[in-house]
Design a protein around this motif. Structure first.
Motif, PDB file in Angstrom:
ATOM      1  N   ARG A  69       0.843  -1.219   0.000  1.00  0.00           N
ATOM      2  CA  ARG A  69       0.000   0.000   0.000  1.00  0.00           C
ATOM      3  C   ARG A  69       0.865   1.250   0.000  1.00  0.00           C
ATOM      4  NH1 ARG A  69      -4.303   0.316   4.524  1.00  0.00           N
ATOM      5  NH2 ARG A  69      -4.278   2.417   3.717  1.00  0.00           N
ATOM      6  N   ALA A  72       2.469   1.727  -3.384  1.00  0.00           N
ATOM      7  CA  ALA A  72       1.475   2.203  -4.341  1.00  0.00           C
ATOM      8  C   ALA A  72       1.210   3.688  -4.155  1.00  0.00           C
ATOM      9  CB  ALA A  72       0.183   1.410  -4.216  1.00  0.00           C
ATOM     10  N   ASP A  77      -0.036   5.265  -7.760  1.00  0.00           N
ATOM     11  CA  ASP A  77      -1.066   4.383  -8.338  1.00  0.00           C
ATOM     12  C   ASP A  77      -2.315   4.404  -7.536  1.00  0.00           C
ATOM     13  OD1 ASP A  77       0.560   3.700 -10.402  1.00  0.00           O
ATOM     14  OD2 ASP A  77       1.290   1.855  -9.470  1.00  0.00           O
TER      15      ASP A  77
END
Length: 77
Positions: A69, A72, A77
């Protein structure tokens, strides 16, 4: 309650939950017959080993999830 090979009676209090009338197997030292221990079943031992092995795996999975996480978020993203 259990009886030794010499005929002495002893009382053992189990740490397991149950009805209180379920038979259990105990092991004791002949030199100290009042110090008995419950025999651990094979299933109980396997369950304990699986729990011990599963805990680090679960922790690694949670850490991987949170690390993914964060990566990302950093990459946008």
């Amino acid at each position: 309650m259990y009886t030794t090979v010499t005929g002495q009676d002893y009382t053992y209090r189990s740490t397991r939950t149950g009805t209180g009338t379920d038979p259990i197997e105990v092991t004791y030292d002949r030199a100290h017959p009042g110090d008995a221990e419950e025999d651990i079943s094979l299933m109980g031992m396997l369950f304990g080993v699986l729990i011990v092995l599963a805990m680090p795996g679960f922790g690694a999975a949670v850490a991987t999830f949170f690390a993914a996480r964060e990566i990302a978020v950093l990459w946008g993203d």
